[in-house]
Design an enzyme around this catalytic site. Structure first.
Site, short mmCIF file in Angstrom:
data_model
loop_
_atom_site.label_atom_id
_atom_site.label_comp_id
_atom_site.label_asym_id
_atom_site.label_seq_id
_atom_site.Cartn_x
_atom_site.Cartn_y
_atom_site.Cartn_z
N GLU A 223 0.87 -1.18 0.00
CA GLU A 223 0.00 0.00 0.00
C GLU A 223 0.91 1.22 0.00
OE1 GLU A 223 -2.24 2.51 3.22
OE2 GLU A 223 -3.09 0.48 3.15
N CYS A 260 -3.68 7.09 5.44
CA CYS A 260 -3.57 6.84 3.99
C CYS A 260 -4.87 7.19 3.27
CB CYS A 260 -3.20 5.39 3.74
SG CYS A 260 -4.29 4.21 4.54
#
Length: 475
Positions: A223, A260
């Site tokens: 990620e 995020c």
């Protein structure tokens, strides 16, 4: 033998036994880890706070999330559904020719290397979702600690290892390593069969290349970052300016913007943008600076914000008098300026930096979004009566992200069965997977089919007597 080699070798030695452990026993081991972490809450939360600057309320909530997801993956393991056992009985009249006895299931990949994240010292770190899903899949874990919270990592690792041992897991089921060099060494080790990473695009891509260039390439589930664009229609801006402004500022500044899923870009209609933009500006200007996780992250935020603020067409709407303050910042551009400088303007800034982009037509936003890098999330704020006009934009949003939100904000990733936390590159390196939710277990399993094998040589999920009592699809 180095510490890394010892940890990986121990994981290799444990792999066959742990994969062959009945799913109910693996589930009990995960619950034991959750219980042990909960019992150490009064020790772990202050330790995490001393290293991360995060407040006790946030850390307590995060630890609760961590123990919950361990229990959720325990339930998933115990159910046996992740084996996806399929049995085709012999059929001499099968349309494509006589069908043999075929039995397919998914089995553990082997030792998994997990790179812990900085911004969630519990939920995406030592005992976080990557560790929980790998253990639930039957894979031993070698955890590369994040340097932002070393003492917490060591103590958490001790608790995890002890709980697993007490629950009967083989030695080597979980191990901890520290250091950048050690992490790379582990990634190159032939005993490691997959890796999971949460962090920067630069660091993630470097590790992904190592994983791909090994003599035996392995899956790398990274990620890497996202700006999580939000589109507000003219009707929504007119009807709910205050609600949208409050929601945006709250989501942007949650955790000092160190998520995020931080909504970095807000597309608003030019004609009716004034009231909404003014309200966002006023609310964000009242948000005080919050300490960031560490000096390196703070420096990265300040540098990225400064660089974007100096791009052509950028206007500073909220900016602290002290340029070295980590206080929130807000910039504005029109759509043409954003499009002309797309690569720089759409780059993630890890911290409380917002960018308002004004547009004339929703179709222009849709056309632009199609050209943006992949995202973890995209969001649309609109009124119910507009749905018939927004099909094309909705398709674009779903095409560029892994999670699409309607009149909600992307921070806050629920740990559920249907959650998708991943997206097209570069949000993640493998857009077909998720790092949150029970589907995360699928990353660490591989399919194997047995053709015409005797019952006593089949793995338990594929036997007719089904000793592990897992779901079987029989045809």
């Amino acid at each position: 033998m180095s510490a890394t080699d010892r940890a990986v070798s121990a994981a290799v030695a444990a792999a066959e036994t742990w994969a062959a452990t009945p799913p109910q026993a693996r589930a009990r081991a995960l619950v034991a880890v959750a219980d042990a972490l909960e019992a150490a809450r009064e020790e772990l939360v202050p330790l995490a706070g001393s290293e991360s600057h995060l407040p006790p309320a946030r850390l307590n909530g995060e630890l609760t999330r961590t123990t919950f997801q361990l229990r959720l993956f325990a339930e998933e393991a115990a159910s046996g559904g992740s084996y996806d056992a399929r049995i085709d009985r012999p059929d001499p009249d099968w349309p494509t020719g006589p069908r043999p006895d075929l039995r397919r299931y998914r089995t553990a990949l082997g030792p998994v290397l997990v790179f812990a994240a900085s911004n969630f010292p519990f939920a995406f770190s030592v005992a976080g979702g990557d560790t929980a899903s790998a253990l639930a899949a039957g894979c031993p874990v070698v955890l590369k600690a994040h340097p932002g919270h070393p003492a917490l990592s060591r103590r958490t690792a001790e608790i995890v290892a002890a709980a697993l041992k007490e629950a009967g897991a083989p030695d080597g089921t979980f191990g901890l390593i520290e250091g950048e060099r050690e992490g790379v060494e582990a990634l190159r080790h032939p005993g490691v069969k997959a890796a999971a990473f949460t962090g920067s695009e630069r660091g993630g891509l470097a590790l992904a290349r190592i994983a791909a260039e090994r003599p035996e390439p392995i899956p790398f589930y990274g990620e890497l970052g996202s700006t999580n664009p939000v589109v507000v229609t003219a009707r929504a801006a007119e009807a709910r300016a205050e609600e949208i402004a409050q929601g945006y500022v709250g989501s942007l500044t949650l955790g000092a913007g160190q998520f995020c899923t931080n909504p970095g870009i807000l597309f608003v209609p030019a004609g009716g943008a004034g009231a909404l933009t003014d309200r966002v500006t006023a609310l964000l200007g009242d948000v005080a600076a919050a300490p960031m996780l560490n000096d390196r992250i703070e420096a990265g935020y300040l540098d990225a914000a400064r660089a974007l603020g100096e791009r052509p067409g950028a206007r500073r709407l909220v900016w602290p008098d002290d340029d070295a303050s980590p206080a929130p910042r807000l910039l504005a551009m029109d759509l043409d300026a954003f499009a002309a400088d797309r690569d720089a303007a759409a780059r993630e800034c890890f911290g409380p930096l917002g960018l308002v982009v004004t547009y004339e037509r929703v179709q222009d936003v849709a056309d632009l979004l199609e050209t943006l890098p992949g995202q973890l999330t995209t969001s649309l704020h609109a009124e119910p009566e507009e749905t018939g006009e927004l099909g094309a934009l909705a398709d674009v949003l779903a095409g560029r992200s892994g999670r699409v939100l309607w009149n909600q904000w992307p921070t806050g990733v629920s740990v559920t069965h249907a959650m998708q936390h991943g997206g097209p590159f570069p949000a993640t390196t493998t857009p077909s997977t998720t790092s949150v939710g029970t589907a995360a277990i699928e990353r660490f399993l591989r399919p194997v089919t047995y053709q015409n094998w005797p019952q006593d040589l089949l793995p338990p999920p594929l036997r007719d007597d089904n000793p592990w009592d897992v779901p079987q699809r029989i045809h």
